[in-house]
Design an enzyme around this catalytic site. Structure first.
Site, PDB file in Angstrom:
ATOM      1  CG  HIS A 152      -2.087   0.914   1.107  1.00  0.00           C
ATOM      2  ND1 HIS A 152      -1.995   2.284   1.275  1.00  0.00           N
ATOM      3  CD2 HIS A 152      -3.395   0.673   0.821  1.00  0.00           C
ATOM      4  CE1 HIS A 152      -3.183   2.835   1.116  1.00  0.00           C
ATOM      5  NE2 HIS A 152      -4.048   1.883   0.839  1.00  0.00           N
ATOM      6  NE  ARG A 154      -3.854   4.117  -2.480  1.00  0.00           N
ATOM      7  CZ  ARG A 154      -4.662   4.628  -3.403  1.00  0.00           C
ATOM      8  NH1 ARG A 154      -4.568   4.220  -4.664  1.00  0.00           N
ATOM      9  NH2 ARG A 154      -5.557   5.539  -3.093  1.00  0.00           N
ATOM     10  CG  HIS A 174      -7.235   9.945  -2.306  1.00  0.00           C
ATOM     11  ND1 HIS A 174      -6.007  10.490  -1.999  1.00  0.00           N
ATOM     12  CD2 HIS A 174      -7.155   8.626  -1.965  1.00  0.00           C
ATOM     13  CE1 HIS A 174      -5.232   9.546  -1.497  1.00  0.00           C
ATOM     14  NE2 HIS A 174      -5.901   8.412  -1.475  1.00  0.00           N
ATOM     15  CE1 TYR A 176     -19.262  25.346  -7.929  1.00  0.00           C
ATOM     16  CE2 TYR A 176     -19.238  24.784  -5.594  1.00  0.00           C
ATOM     17  CZ  TYR A 176     -19.773  25.480  -6.655  1.00  0.00           C
ATOM     18  OH  TYR A 176     -20.845  26.312  -6.434  1.00  0.00           O
TER      19      TYR A 176
END
Length: 434
Positions: A329, A332, A356, A366
């Site tokens: 992991h 990332r 994410h 937005y």
């Protein structure tokens, strides 16, 4: 003759059942075993019946008399006290925490939540059932829930206790929505539990050390599919579970894109990952090995199941990297850190590539842009940069404060500085069979 507390307390067992009468059908049964049980004898609809009222001294003489009087009032109204109690128990079972939690889990299944998510919810709820599972949800107070949480916390599982509180709260909010509870008592428990120490997953963010890790991966002498998975973790930095369960049908080699379906994404949204030339090279070599099945990384024991979640981390340990140094992991965090430090890419493009989701509701409304074109360029740049770091003879170029951020070239490629060119194609054909 009516009973007294002294007589009840001093009642001694005999070889046979002893019945002590208090009047009005109320009796204290003294069993040969020593237990003392309250019973109410009554007639309803011409039939003799018996109602259990509990045990002495848990139920006192005064409480037993009150229960007798309540039953008498029901009889006067033409209601069978025994049947009334059975109906109340049935209603209570429908409104028990366990029953409502089961409904909530079924709701998650119908909403298409991931099997892993549902399993985690059920696993957490199992910790609560011994304490509150059979209780009517309206009668559960914060102190009772805290008892269930403490049983987890005392074992040192602070994070599990925290998540259990949150999961219990979701069940209560579901009960409120379905008119079976009026408030969520877990709100009162905020701050009552020990806060777990957050330990971020180990990740290498130093370019020189990352180059060493990439060379170690390239020299890994284990399963070739495991080596390919680690290479793709570095290049594409998905979540390990998303890569482990990847299927060949998700890859479009003509468009150089990997589309992960929403059913396998943490945020339940489909996710596209641009494939660099290097990634396509790894995948092409991998297909010669595992292309006969649906999975990219089938397990050793069954081709229908992917490699285990421990496979990649175990490979890193075999290469000499401890769990405090590198994890699957962690790739990332490596990519996120170095891509942000280079200053070339918009932070939203990096976050979108990491899949994410913006926490702020207003900003999320937005921040829906895919930044696709920029992400295509970024992923090729990242693969080129990894090639540069992996090269033993290449001069190390830092993208931290000591180096210059990458700048675009007229051809659409990129350089780390005006004099250091990053390779735009793989340096060699990857041999996954060795």
């Amino acid at each position: 003759m009516a009973l007294s507390d002294v007589k009840c307390r001093n009642a001694r067992p005999a070889s046979k059942l002893v019945k002590l009468s208090d009047g009005g059908g109320l009796q204290l049964w003294v069993q040969p075993t020593g237990s003392r049980l309250w019973r109410l004898a009554y007639r309803f609809d011409g039939k003799q019946k018996l109602l259990a009222l509990g045990s002495y001294p848990l139920i006192s003489l005064a409480e037993a008399r009150q229960a007798r009087d309540d039953a008498k009032r029901l009889l006067l109204a033409g209601i069978d006290p025994g049947k009334e109690r059975s109906l109340r128990k049935a209603d209570s079972a429908k409104d028990s925490f366990r029953a409502i939690a089961d409904e909530y889990v079924e709701k998650l299944k119908k909403e298409g939540r991931a099997d892993r998510t549902i399993s985690k919810v059920k696993w957490l709820l199992d910790f609560a059932y011994p304490t509150i599972g059979d209780m009517c949800i309206r009668k559960i107070d914060p102190a009772t829930i805290l008892t269930a949480l403490r049983r987890v916390e005392v074992r040192g599982r602070y994070e599990s206790a925290r998540r259990l509180r949150s999961t219990i709260g979701t069940v209560f909010r579901y009960a409120i929505a379905t008119a079976r509870a009026e408030a969520d008592p877990t709100i009162a428990l905020r701050g009552a539990l020990i806060s777990p120490t957050v330990t971020p997953r180990a990740a290498i963010t130093d370019p020189k050390a990352l180059g060493g890790l990439l060379r170690a991966v390239d020299a890994f002498d284990g399963q070739p599919t495991t080596r390919a998975a680690l290479k793709l973790m570095a290049m594409l930095f998905p979540r390990p579970g998303e890569l482990r369960a990847a299927e060949w049908e998700e890859f479009d080699f003509e468009s150089s894109v990997w589309i992960i379906p929403e059913t396998r994404m943490k945020m339940r949204r489909p996710h596209r990952i641009p494939l660099s030339k290097q990634a396509v090279s790894v995948l092409t070599s991998l297909k010669e090995i595992s292309g006969g099945g649906s999975l990219l990384f089938p397990g050793v024991r069954s081709v229908s199941r992917p490699i285990s979640e421990n496979t990649l981390n175990a490979a890193l340990r075999r290469m000499g990297y401890g769990k405090e140094e590198a994890t699957a992991h962690g790739f990332r965090a490596t990519a996120s850190t170095l891509l942000n430090e280079c200053g070339k890419w918009h932070p939203d493009a990096i976050e979108r590539q990491l899949a994410h989701i913006e926490n702020n509701d207003v900003r999320r409304a937005y921040a829906r842009a895919e930044h696709w074109d920029e992400r295509v360029q970024m992923m090729q740049w990242w693969a080129d940069y990894l090639d540069e770091l992996e090269s033993k003879n290449a001069r190390l170029i830092s993208i931290s404060d000591g180096g210059k951020p990458a700048v675009p070239t007229p051809s659409g490629g990129s350089t780390l500085n005006p004099t250091a060119t990053i390779h735009q194609t793989p340096r060699r054909t990857l041999n996954l069979r060795r």
